[in-house]
Design a protein around this motif. Structure first.
Motif, PDB file in Angstrom:
ATOM      1  N   HIS A 239       3.768  19.740  38.141  1.00  0.00           N
ATOM      2  CA  HIS A 239       3.474  19.210  39.481  1.00  0.00           C
ATOM      3  C   HIS A 239       4.638  19.268  40.774  1.00  0.00           C
ATOM      4  N   ARG A 240       5.719  19.302  40.169  1.00  0.00           N
ATOM      5  CA  ARG A 240       6.950  19.500  40.943  1.00  0.00           C
ATOM      6  C   ARG A 240       7.221  21.069  41.235  1.00  0.00           C
ATOM      7  N   TRP A 241       6.980  21.988  40.118  1.00  0.00           N
ATOM      8  CA  TRP A 241       7.244  23.511  40.449  1.00  0.00           C
ATOM      9  C   TRP A 241       6.111  24.034  40.960  1.00  0.00           C
ATOM     10  N   LEU A 242       5.043  24.016  40.361  1.00  0.00           N
ATOM     11  CA  LEU A 242       4.099  24.901  40.719  1.00  0.00           C
ATOM     12  C   LEU A 242       3.155  24.762  42.284  1.00  0.00           C
ATOM     13  N   PRO A 243       3.279  23.734  42.828  1.00  0.00           N
ATOM     14  CA  PRO A 243       2.945  23.580  44.316  1.00  0.00           C
ATOM     15  C   PRO A 243       3.907  24.259  45.238  1.00  0.00           C
ATOM     16  N   PHE A 244       5.395  24.104  44.596  1.00  0.00           N
ATOM     17  CA  PHE A 244       6.667  24.965  45.275  1.00  0.00           C
ATOM     18  C   PHE A 244       6.267  26.508  45.255  1.00  0.00           C
ATOM     19  N   ILE A 245       5.834  26.921  44.146  1.00  0.00           N
ATOM     20  CA  ILE A 245       5.909  28.258  43.945  1.00  0.00           C
ATOM     21  C   ILE A 245       4.535  28.734  44.595  1.00  0.00           C
ATOM     22  N   GLU A 246       3.660  27.941  44.759  1.00  0.00           N
ATOM     23  CA  GLU A 246       2.253  28.525  45.259  1.00  0.00           C
ATOM     24  C   GLU A 246       2.198  28.354  46.714  1.00  0.00           C
ATOM     25  N   ASN A 247       3.148  27.630  47.452  1.00  0.00           N
ATOM     26  CA  ASN A 247       3.431  27.590  48.708  1.00  0.00           C
ATOM     27  C   ASN A 247       4.343  28.899  49.147  1.00  0.00           C
ATOM     28  N   GLY A 248       4.881  29.502  48.401  1.00  0.00           N
ATOM     29  CA  GLY A 248       5.782  30.873  48.865  1.00  0.00           C
ATOM     30  C   GLY A 248       5.206  31.920  48.958  1.00  0.00           C
ATOM     31  N   ALA A 249       5.711  32.735  49.633  1.00  0.00           N
ATOM     32  CA  ALA A 249       5.046  33.879  50.256  1.00  0.00           C
ATOM     33  C   ALA A 249       4.541  34.745  49.085  1.00  0.00           C
ATOM     34  N   ASP A 250       5.279  34.865  48.210  1.00  0.00           N
ATOM     35  CA  ASP A 250       4.693  35.824  46.947  1.00  0.00           C
ATOM     36  C   ASP A 250       3.096  35.398  46.357  1.00  0.00           C
ATOM     37  N   PHE A 251       3.057  34.072  46.251  1.00  0.00           N
ATOM     38  CA  PHE A 251       1.771  33.580  45.797  1.00  0.00           C
ATOM     39  C   PHE A 251       0.813  33.685  46.940  1.00  0.00           C
ATOM     40  N   SER A 252       1.182  32.982  48.189  1.00  0.00           N
ATOM     41  CA  SER A 252      -0.111  32.704  49.238  1.00  0.00           C
ATOM     42  C   SER A 252      -0.326  34.099  49.670  1.00  0.00           C
ATOM     43  N   ARG A 253       0.560  35.134  49.876  1.00  0.00           N
ATOM     44  CA  ARG A 253       0.079  36.457  50.106  1.00  0.00           C
ATOM     45  C   ARG A 253      -0.620  37.176  48.954  1.00  0.00           C
ATOM     46  N   GLY A 254      -0.813  36.639  47.713  1.00  0.00           N
ATOM     47  CA  GLY A 254      -1.720  37.326  46.626  1.00  0.00           C
ATOM     48  C   GLY A 254      -0.795  38.332  46.059  1.00  0.00           C
ATOM     49  N   ARG A 255       0.570  38.359  46.206  1.00  0.00           N
ATOM     50  CA  ARG A 255       1.270  39.306  44.990  1.00  0.00           C
ATOM     51  C   ARG A 255       1.498  38.909  43.790  1.00  0.00           C
ATOM     52  N   LEU A 256       1.398  37.658  43.767  1.00  0.00           N
ATOM     53  CA  LEU A 256       1.964  36.745  42.376  1.00  0.00           C
ATOM     54  C   LEU A 256       0.804  36.096  41.532  1.00  0.00           C
ATOM     55  N   ALA A 257       0.591  36.404  40.258  1.00  0.00           N
ATOM     56  CA  ALA A 257      -0.358  35.478  39.280  1.00  0.00           C
ATOM     57  C   ALA A 257       1.110  34.543  38.607  1.00  0.00           C
ATOM     58  N   VAL A 258       0.614  33.383  38.489  1.00  0.00           N
ATOM     59  CA  VAL A 258       1.267  32.471  37.768  1.00  0.00           C
ATOM     60  C   VAL A 258       0.311  32.103  36.458  1.00  0.00           C
ATOM     61  N   VAL A 259       1.042  32.360  35.157  1.00  0.00           N
ATOM     62  CA  VAL A 259       0.404  31.741  33.981  1.00  0.00           C
ATOM     63  C   VAL A 259       1.198  30.858  33.149  1.00  0.00           C
ATOM     64  N   VAL A 260       0.543  29.724  32.854  1.00  0.00           N
ATOM     65  CA  VAL A 260       0.782  28.654  31.894  1.00  0.00           C
ATOM     66  C   VAL A 260       0.446  28.623  30.719  1.00  0.00           C
ATOM     67  N   THR A 261       1.269  28.800  29.640  1.00  0.00           N
ATOM     68  CA  THR A 261       0.684  28.632  28.429  1.00  0.00           C
ATOM     69  C   THR A 261       1.414  27.811  27.401  1.00  0.00           C
ATOM     70  N   PHE A 262       1.028  27.738  26.213  1.00  0.00           N
ATOM     71  CA  PHE A 262       1.818  27.034  25.422  1.00  0.00           C
ATOM     72  C   PHE A 262       2.298  28.076  23.729  1.00  0.00           C
ATOM     73  N   ASP A 263       3.593  27.873  23.612  1.00  0.00           N
ATOM     74  CA  ASP A 263       3.840  28.707  22.472  1.00  0.00           C
ATOM     75  C   ASP A 263       3.131  28.684  21.242  1.00  0.00           C
ATOM     76  N   GLU A 264       2.531  27.423  20.749  1.00  0.00           N
ATOM     77  CA  GLU A 264       2.109  27.283  19.597  1.00  0.00           C
ATOM     78  C   GLU A 264       1.218  25.831  19.849  1.00  0.00           C
ATOM     79  N   ASP A 265       0.324  25.466  18.979  1.00  0.00           N
ATOM     80  CA  ASP A 265      -0.418  24.319  18.957  1.00  0.00           C
ATOM     81  C   ASP A 265       0.465  23.193  17.973  1.00  0.00           C
ATOM     82  N   ASP A 266      -0.241  22.031  17.593  1.00  0.00           N
ATOM     83  CA  ASP A 266       0.565  21.208  16.817  1.00  0.00           C
ATOM     84  C   ASP A 266       0.002  21.237  15.240  1.00  0.00           C
ATOM     85  N   HIS A 267      -0.406  22.468  14.851  1.00  0.00           N
ATOM     86  CA  HIS A 267      -0.870  22.828  13.280  1.00  0.00           C
ATOM     87  C   HIS A 267      -2.176  22.237  13.027  1.00  0.00           C
ATOM     88  N   HIS A 268      -2.967  21.536  14.333  1.00  0.00           N
ATOM     89  CA  HIS A 268      -4.275  21.015  13.904  1.00  0.00           C
ATOM     90  C   HIS A 268      -5.484  21.611  14.932  1.00  0.00           C
TER      91      HIS A 268
END
Length: 325
Positions: A239-268
């Motif tokens: 919540h601190r980082w993504l709005p900051f990045i999304e307000n930047g020119a790379d994102f707001s002008r459509g140059r940048l895609a941001v992907v958030v993923t997880f390395d693995e699950d909890d084995h369940h």
């Protein structure tokens, strides 16, 4: 004929009337139009970007992305993330989500190596780079060898390309540090950097300048990635980082895609993890095709027209699935 004084008085009256008319014209529609076309606020001002839905904003957004930033969190399933991370869930709903995304192994390190090189390289543990000296090309090395830019921003890392654990920095979460070919090692020392904060540091500076690399990997420390601390902590970090990045020119002008993923699950959950795609042109996009981390390894290569590495070569094209290229 009128007398000279009367003619002088009439002339004075005419000149006064003309002066009043000129003043009216200056404050009329032409002046208003000039005010309406005043320059927009400069980057760094109090404005947070183009007004949503404005035609000017839509016209300035690129049709396809040319940059990719990937954030990797830790050890939770898709269901856990959606239930415990309201901000990330809101990002998924606003922009896009790959509903059937799977990590490729346990524990952490093989998944990071898959993301960075299109293979686990046979690694099945979380040992530091000294135990796994990987030869060959990474995604970072492939891009830089062809004139593109690539970087890792690792939170809490003490020095560039650090090879050992330190405090809340885990070397196993920094895959670029494992590749030992001379070109790879040189690129790691130069472009594998401590992330800093949203107030200062290499990532802050790249976002503010609108000069993020073609491909970047953002790695939170072992608290902010959800490994050692609750998912609420990871959600607050996003919540601190993504709005900051999304307000930047790379994102707001459509140059940048941001992907958030997880390395693995909890084995369940069969390694079913949440993977969110955010880009200026995406609106509530749900892609149901099955993907793994191999597709994310291939994405930077495909973005610049290079052949994906190793397992990435046979993986489905996730950027095309989201309409991002």
């Amino acid at each position: 004929m009128a007398s000279l004084p009367r003619r002088l008085a009439a002339l004075v009256s005419l000149l006064a009337a003309l002066t009043v008319c000129a003043a009216c014209a200056a404050s009329g529609p032409a002046a208003s139009a000039s005010s309406a076309t005043a320059a927009p606020p400069l980057a760094g001002s109090s404005s947070t970007g183009p007004a949503a839905g404005s035609s000017a904003a839509s016209a300035s957004v690129a049709a396809h992305v040319s940059k990719l930033l990937v954030v990797v969190l830790e050890n939770h399933s898709k269901q856990q993330a959606l239930a415990q991370m309201p901000f990330l869930a809101a990002q998924a709903d606003r922009y896009g989500v790959a509903s059937h995304w799977y990590a490729v192994a346990h524990p952490s390190l093989p998944n990071y190596l898959e993301l960075a090189g299109g293979s686990t390289f046979g690694v099945a543990d979380d040992k530091e780079p000294a135990a796994h000296r990987l030869k060959g090309t990474s995604v970072f090395g492939q891009l830089t060898a062809h004139g593109h830019s690539a970087a890792t921003y690792a939170e809490s890392m003490p020095t560039p390309c650090s090879q050992t654990n330190s405090g809340r920095y885990a070397a196993r979460h920094n895959p670029a540090a494992y590749f030992v070919d001379p070109r790879e090692r040189a690129a790691c020392r130069r472009h594998d950097l401590p992330a800093g904060t949203t107030a200062s540091g290499p990532l802050h500076d790249a976002v503010v300048a609108g000069r993020l690399p073609t491909y970047s990997l953002l790695i939170p420390d072992t608290c902010n990635d959800g490994h050692d601390c609750p998912l609420a902590t990871a959600d607050g970090w996003l919540h601190r980082w993504l709005p900051f990045i999304e307000n930047g020119a790379d994102f707001s002008r459509g140059r940048l895609a941001v992907v958030v993923t997880f390395d693995e699950d909890d084995h369940h959950a069969g390694n079913h993890v949440l993977t969110v795609f955010a880009a200026a042109r995406l609106q509530h996009k749900i892609v149901t095709r099955r993907f793994t981390h191999s597709s994310l390894a291939a994405a930077p290569s495909r973005l610049v027209g290079l052949p994906p590495l190793r397992h990435g070569a046979g993986s489905p094209d996730v950027l095309r699935a989201f309409g991002l290229r």
